[in-house]
Write a protein that holds these residues in place. Structure first.
Motif, PDB file in Angstrom:
ATOM      1  N   ASN A 145     -47.349  45.866   7.012  1.00  0.00           N
ATOM      2  CA  ASN A 145     -48.479  46.779   7.150  1.00  0.00           C
ATOM      3  C   ASN A 145     -48.192  48.141   6.521  1.00  0.00           C
ATOM      4  O   ASN A 145     -47.122  48.716   6.735  1.00  0.00           O
ATOM      5  N   SER A 146     -49.152  48.676   5.788  1.00  0.00           N
ATOM      6  CA  SER A 146     -49.017  50.012   5.222  1.00  0.00           C
ATOM      7  C   SER A 146     -49.418  51.058   6.250  1.00  0.00           C
ATOM      8  O   SER A 146     -50.351  50.844   7.030  1.00  0.00           O
ATOM      9  N   ASN A 147     -48.691  52.167   6.260  1.00  0.00           N
ATOM     10  CA  ASN A 147     -48.992  53.290   7.153  1.00  0.00           C
ATOM     11  C   ASN A 147     -49.183  52.860   8.605  1.00  0.00           C
ATOM     12  O   ASN A 147     -50.214  53.163   9.227  1.00  0.00           O
ATOM     13  N   PRO A 148     -48.211  52.152   9.171  1.00  0.00           N
ATOM     14  CA  PRO A 148     -48.357  51.690  10.553  1.00  0.00           C
ATOM     15  C   PRO A 148     -48.287  52.845  11.546  1.00  0.00           C
ATOM     16  O   PRO A 148     -47.649  53.868  11.287  1.00  0.00           O
ATOM     17  N   THR A 149     -48.955  52.682  12.662  1.00  0.00           N
ATOM     18  CA  THR A 149     -48.872  53.647  13.749  1.00  0.00           C
ATOM     19  C   THR A 149     -47.947  53.098  14.826  1.00  0.00           C
ATOM     20  O   THR A 149     -47.583  51.909  14.810  1.00  0.00           O
ATOM     21  N   TYR A 150     -47.597  53.957  15.766  1.00  0.00           N
ATOM     22  CA  TYR A 150     -46.748  53.524  16.887  1.00  0.00           C
ATOM     23  C   TYR A 150     -47.436  52.406  17.659  1.00  0.00           C
ATOM     24  O   TYR A 150     -46.798  51.434  18.070  1.00  0.00           O
ATOM     25  N   GLY A 151     -48.750  52.532  17.818  1.00  0.00           N
ATOM     26  CA  GLY A 151     -49.506  51.495  18.520  1.00  0.00           C
ATOM     27  C   GLY A 151     -49.484  50.172  17.789  1.00  0.00           C
ATOM     28  O   GLY A 151     -49.320  49.106  18.404  1.00  0.00           O
ATOM     29  N   ASP A 152     -49.633  50.229  16.468  1.00  0.00           N
ATOM     30  CA  ASP A 152     -49.598  49.006  15.659  1.00  0.00           C
ATOM     31  C   ASP A 152     -48.271  48.278  15.812  1.00  0.00           C
ATOM     32  O   ASP A 152     -48.224  47.066  16.050  1.00  0.00           O
ATOM     33  N   VAL A 153     -47.195  49.028  15.668  1.00  0.00           N
ATOM     34  CA  VAL A 153     -45.856  48.436  15.723  1.00  0.00           C
ATOM     35  C   VAL A 153     -45.548  47.916  17.121  1.00  0.00           C
ATOM     36  O   VAL A 153     -44.964  46.841  17.291  1.00  0.00           O
TER      37      VAL A 153
END
Length: 225
Positions: free
Chosen positions: A71-79
């Motif tokens: 994923n590009s530009n992941p957020t803490y929530g995404d990860v």
């Protein structure tokens, strides 16, 4: 003679001197930048890895972030949700004249549980696995040597992989230097300043106790906590 006419002969040498000084400063800055290196590792909670390595002489900075995923530009929530393939990781910027990559690798492996493939300490799942990221053959060779040495010293199979470096995404601002932050946060221990919350989390997670149990006196950071 006008004052401006009198200043003209003086202005040229001053301008030339200023130009030379600026050029020397830029050249010096460029040389220093060329001598700076980075090492990216994943060792569970990135707050902890960042805290550990920012205490090492020769380390200029440690940044918390995400790498290894798709994923590009992941957020803490995404990860945190999983499925991105990203690790919580730390990019360590260091001066190789003061400390070598091999030494940092040795310290890293003795600050985690490299025999655990399911996460680190109380943090479980792919996001919290250990890994060493490399950009070229030289870095790969050093990483593999460090793993071989660590496995021999520990007498147990090490599962920390050496992976090709991908884009390192800097984590959100509130994650940087979390271990010494002063903002008020709400935790399961009640409202705490970030620094206090971090200490509570680290102790509750059992990071230092487990590392000390595994590595004994070879653990570089567990003694101070």
């Amino acid at each position: 003679m006008k004052i401006l006419d009198r200043l003209k002969p003086i202005a040229k040498p001053i301008a030339l001197t200023t130009f030379m000084v600026v050029a020397l400063l830029l050249r010096s800055h460029s040389a220093e930048a060329q001598n700076i290196e980075t090492l990216t590792v994943a060792g569970g909670c990135f707050w902890c890895v960042e805290s550990d390595f920012e205490s090492v002489p020769g380390v200029i900075e440690a940044l918390s972030g995400y790498t290894g995923g798709t994923n590009s530009n992941p957020t803490y929530g995404d990860v945190g949700k999983g499925g991105t393939g990203h690790y919580e990781a730390v990019e360590i910027t260091f001066d190789p004249k003061q400390i070598g990559r091999a030494q940092l690798l040795d310290m890293f492996l003795r600050s985690v549980v490299p025999t655990d493939a399911g996460g680190q300490f109380c943090d479980r799942g792919d996001t919290y696995r250990t890994a060493i990221f490399v950009s070229n053959k030289g870095e790969k060779a050093l990483a593999e040597q460090a793993l071989t040495k660590a496995q021999k010293d520990l007498g147990q199979k090490i599962v920390t992989p050496v992976l090709a470096a991908t884009v390192f995404y800097r984590a959100e601002d509130y994650h940087q230097d979390y271990y010494k932050g002063s903002k008020l946060v709400f935790t399961r221990f009640g409202p705490k300043r970030q620094a206090a919350a971090y200490k509570r989390y680290r102790k509750a997670c059992g990071r230092d106790a487990r590392v000390a149990q595994l590595w004994g006196d070879a653990a570089p950071f567990a003694k101070g906590h």
